[in-house]
Write an enzyme that holds these catalytic residues in place. Structure first.
Site, PDB file in Angstrom:
ATOM      1  N   THR A   1       0.891  -1.314  -0.006  1.00 14.17           N
ATOM      2  CA  THR A   1       0.071   0.128   0.064  1.00 14.17           C
ATOM      3  C   THR A   1       0.999   1.386   0.035  1.00 14.17           C
ATOM      4  OG1 THR A   1      -1.549   1.243   1.264  1.00 14.17           O
ATOM      5  CG2 THR A   1      -0.385  -0.262   2.474  1.00 14.17           C
TER       6      THR A   1
ATOM      7  N   SER B   1     -12.229   8.117 -11.258  1.00 12.56           N
ATOM      8  CA  SER B   1     -12.575   6.488 -11.234  1.00 12.56           C
ATOM      9  C   SER B   1     -11.726   5.790 -11.909  1.00 12.56           C
ATOM     10  CB  SER B   1     -14.125   6.183 -11.031  1.00 12.56           C
ATOM     11  OG  SER B   1     -14.083   4.858 -10.876  1.00 12.56           O
TER      12      SER B   1
ATOM     13  N   HIS C   1     -14.455   2.033 -16.965  1.00 16.66           N
ATOM     14  CA  HIS C   1     -14.004   3.448 -17.257  1.00 16.66           C
ATOM     15  C   HIS C   1     -12.744   3.622 -18.445  1.00 16.66           C
ATOM     16  CE1 HIS C   1     -16.341   5.259 -13.644  1.00 16.66           C
ATOM     17  NE2 HIS C   1     -16.771   4.341 -13.935  1.00 16.66           N
TER      18      HIS C   1
ATOM     19  N   ARG D   1       1.804  11.373   8.354  1.00 18.68           N
ATOM     20  CA  ARG D   1       2.811  10.727   7.742  1.00 18.68           C
ATOM     21  C   ARG D   1       2.947  10.860   6.219  1.00 18.68           C
ATOM     22  NH1 ARG D   1       3.660   4.359   9.006  1.00 18.68           N
ATOM     23  NH2 ARG D   1       2.165   4.033   7.458  1.00 18.68           N
TER      24      ARG D   1
ATOM     25  N   ASN E   1      -9.847   6.063   6.388  1.00 21.57           N
ATOM     26  CA  ASN E   1      -8.827   5.385   5.759  1.00 21.57           C
ATOM     27  C   ASN E   1      -9.339   5.110   3.946  1.00 21.57           C
ATOM     28  OD1 ASN E   1      -7.175   3.664   4.629  1.00 21.57           O
ATOM     29  ND2 ASN E   1      -7.034   1.951   6.249  1.00 21.57           N
TER      30      ASN E   1
HETATM   31  C1  LIG Z   1     -19.873  10.317 -12.219  1.00 22.92           C
HETATM   32  C2  LIG Z   1     -19.389   9.248 -11.285  1.00 22.92           C
HETATM   33  N1  LIG Z   1     -19.114   9.402 -10.248  1.00 22.92           N
HETATM   34  C3  LIG Z   1     -18.521   8.723  -8.953  1.00 22.92           C
HETATM   35  C4  LIG Z   1     -18.421   7.312  -9.403  1.00 22.92           C
HETATM   36  C5  LIG Z   1     -17.764   6.528  -8.351  1.00 22.92           C
HETATM   37  O1  LIG Z   1     -16.673   5.855  -8.718  1.00 22.92           O
HETATM   38  P1  LIG Z   1     -16.398   4.519  -7.746  1.00 22.92           P
HETATM   39  O2  LIG Z   1     -17.192   3.359  -8.636  1.00 22.92           O
HETATM   40  O3  LIG Z   1     -14.800   4.454  -8.347  1.00 22.92           O
HETATM   41  O4  LIG Z   1     -16.476   4.584  -6.490  1.00 22.92           O
HETATM   42  C6  LIG Z   1     -19.023   6.873 -10.652  1.00 22.92           C
HETATM   43  C7  LIG Z   1     -18.898   5.405 -10.927  1.00 22.92           C
HETATM   44  O5  LIG Z   1     -19.301   4.859 -11.732  1.00 22.92           O
HETATM   45  C8  LIG Z   1     -19.343   7.961 -11.606  1.00 22.92           C
HETATM   46  O6  LIG Z   1     -20.022   7.259 -12.681  1.00 22.92           O
END
Ligand SMILES: Cc1ncc(COP(=O)(O)O)c(C=O)c1O
Length: 409
Positions: free
Chosen positions: A50, A205, A210, A241, A259
Site C-alpha cells: 500500500t 475513477s 471507465h 505521515r 482510511n
Molecule cells: C459520475 C460518477 N461519479 C462517481 C463514481 C464512483 O466511482 P467508483 O465506482 O470508483 O467509486 C462513478 C462510478 O461509476 C461515476 O460514474
C-alpha cells in the site's frame, strides 16, 4: 523477470482468458493487457502492498498527464469525491465551506457524486440538465444561485461536459467552489485543458468500464498545496505521515480522517494503463466513428437513435456511446434493451437516469417539494449507452452491432 518466467505467466493468462464467459459486445471488452496483469503480479510479489513508491509514481505521472499540480490516489472515485468535500469543509481550509451552504448538482449524477455533499453537512440543490450534452443547463443553474450557494458539483457525463468557459464565468462571478466529478471523463479536453482541472478539485475513477481501468481506485487532483496537504492527511487517519521530507515514525495525528488508502496493486495496473491512455482514447474515438457511420448509412436507418454529440470546444474521451431512442420508440425501450442484452450487447442507463427518482432521495427528503426535472426525466426515458472497446473493432462486429441497434420498428 526473465523470458522463461514471462512466458510462463503469459501462458497462464491465456489459459484463464479461454475460460472467461465472453459476450458478443460487452461493456468493457478486455480490461487488462498481459502487461497490466504482469505489472500487478510483480508488485504483489515484491511485497509492496500500500502506497509505496509505485503509488507515488502513478500520482506524479497522472498529475502530469492531466496538467494538475497535485494528484492523490485513493481506493475509489467515490472516495475521491468524499475527500474533495471533506477537504472543502475542513477547519484548516483557507476558503472553507460551512454547514448548510448550498451546493448545486445536476439531476443526472451518480450516487456518490451526491452523498458526500450531504455527508459533509452541505445542502444539495438539483439543477436540470441540457438535452444537447446531458450536463448542467447553465441558464437553469444560474437561476438557482442564491446567497446561500457556495459550491458547484459538476458531473461530466460519459466523456462529455458543459460549456466550461461559461461555467467558469458563473463560478467566478459568484465566487463559488467548483468540484468536478470527472469519474466518467478522464482524458477529455476542453479548449486545451483537461476536464477535472478547471475547479478546485477534480476526481476520477478507475473502476471497471471507465477510461482507465485498475479494477478499483480513484484520483483526486488539485492545484493548491494547502488543499493537497489537507486531503493527504484526511486520506489516511488524519496522520501527517508522508507529508514531511524526513521519514517520520511519529504517530502525529493533526486532523480528522478516514482510511481511503489505495493498493499498490491497483496503482501499478493504473500506471501501466496510463502509458497507453492516449492510444486507447484514439482507438475508442475511431471505433465510435465507425459504428456511427455504419448505423447512419444503413438502409435500415430511419432516425431511430440520436447519438450524444461532444460539446463544441470539447475533444472527448469516450468509454461508451450514449444514445437516445427516438421519442416514438420510447414505449418499446425495455423490450428493445432486453433484446440487445440477450444478443450479447450490454447496455447501461445514462449514469443512473434522473437521480431524483431514486428511493434514497425520498429517504433523506431531498426533494420534498417534488420539483420536476423534465430533461433529466427525458434522458432517463429515452437514454442508454453501449460500451466502446480499446481494440480496433472488426467489420463483422460493426455489421452485427448495426443490425441489432436498428432492430426497432
Ligand atoms: C459520475 C460518477 N461519479 C462517481 C463514481 C464512483 O466511482 P467508483 O465506482 O470508483 O467509486 C462513478 C462510478 O461509476 C461515476 O460514474
Amino acid at each position: 523477470m526473465n523470458r522463461k518466467e514471462y512466458k510462463f505467466l503469459n501462458n497462464l493468462i491465456k489459459k484463464y482468458n479461454k475460460s472467461k464467459d465472453k459476450k458478443f459486445y460487452s461493456l468493457v471488452g478486455e480490461p487488462f493487457t498481459n502487461e497490466d496483469i504482469i505489472a500487478g503480479i510483480e508488485t504483489l510479489l515484491s511485497g509492496r502492498i500500500t502506497m509505496s513508491s509505485i503509488t507515488k509514481r502513478f500520482e506524479e505521472n497522472f498529475a502530469k498527464f492531466v496538467g494538475s499540480k497535485h494528484a492523490l490516489m485513493v481506493n475509489s472515485g467515490s472516495s475521491a469525491n468524499l475527500l474533495a468535500f471533506f477537504s472543502s469543509i475542513n477547519p484548516k481550509n483557507y476558503k472553507r465551506l460551512h454547514k448548510n451552504d448550498e451546493c448545486l448538482i445536476p439531476a443526472i449524477c451518480w450516487s456518490t457524486s451526491l452523498w458526500p455533499i450531504v455527508q459533509a453537512g452541505l445542502k444539495p440543490k438539483f439543477v436540470d440538465v441540457s438535452l444537447d450534452d446531458f450536463n448542467f443547463d447553465l441558464k437553469k443553474l444560474e437561476r438557482k444561485i442564491t446567497k446561500k450557494t457556495k459550491a458547484i458539483m459538476a458531473v461530466h457525463v460519459l466523456g462529455n461536459s458543459t460549456r466550461m468557459s461559461n461555467l467558469m464565468k458563473i463560478v467566478k462571478k459568484y465566487n463559488l467552489t467548483l468540484i468536478e466529478d470527472t469519474c466518467e471523463s478522464l482524458g477529455s479536453i476542453y479548449k486545451d485543458k483537461y476536464l477535472g482541472t478547471f475547479g478546485r478539485f477534480g476526481t476520477y475513477s478507475f473502476y471497471v468500464s471507465h477510461q482507465l481501468i485498475a479494477g478499483e481506485g480513484g484520483m483526486l487532483v488539485c492545484n493548491d498545496k494547502r488543499d493537497y496537504e489537507i486531503a493527504h492527511t484526511l486520506r489516511a487517519h488524519g496522520w501527517d505521515r508522508g507529508l514531511r521530507k524526513k521519514q517520520n515514525t511519529e504517530f502525529n495525528f493533526i486532523n480528522s480522517g478516514f482510511n481511503l488508502r489505495p493498493l499498490d496493486l491497483t496503482a501499478s495496473i493504473g500506471l501501466n494503463q496510463l502509458k497507453r491512455l492516449n492510444k486507447s482514447i484514439k482507438i475508442r474515438r475511431n471505433n465510435r466513428d465507425k459504428i456511427l457511420k455504419s448505423v447512419m448509412s444503413s438502409h435500415k436507418w430511419k432516425d431511430q437513435l440520436t447519438f450524444l454529440k461532444p460539446n463544441k470546444n470539447l475533444k472527448p474521451s469516450w468509454f461508451g456511446i450514449p444514445i437516445l431512442l427516438n421519442k416514438k420508440y420510447v414505449k418499446q425501450k425495455k423490450k428493445y434493451l432486453k433484446k440487445l442484452n440477450q444478443n450479447g450487447i450490454e447496455t447501461r442507463p445514462i449514469i443512473s437516469g434522473n437521480f431524483l427518482n431514486q428511493p434514497s432521495i425520498k429517504l433523506y427528503k431531498l426533494n420534498s417539494k417534488r420539483e420536476k426535472f423534465p430533461i433529466a426525466q427525458e434522458i432517463e426515458n429515452r437514454g442508454f449507452f453501449i460500451g466502446l472497446h480499446t481494440k480496433d473493432i472488426e467489420k463483422k462486429e460493426i455489421i452485427k452491432l448495426t443490425n441489432n441497434l436498428l432492430s426497432i420498428d
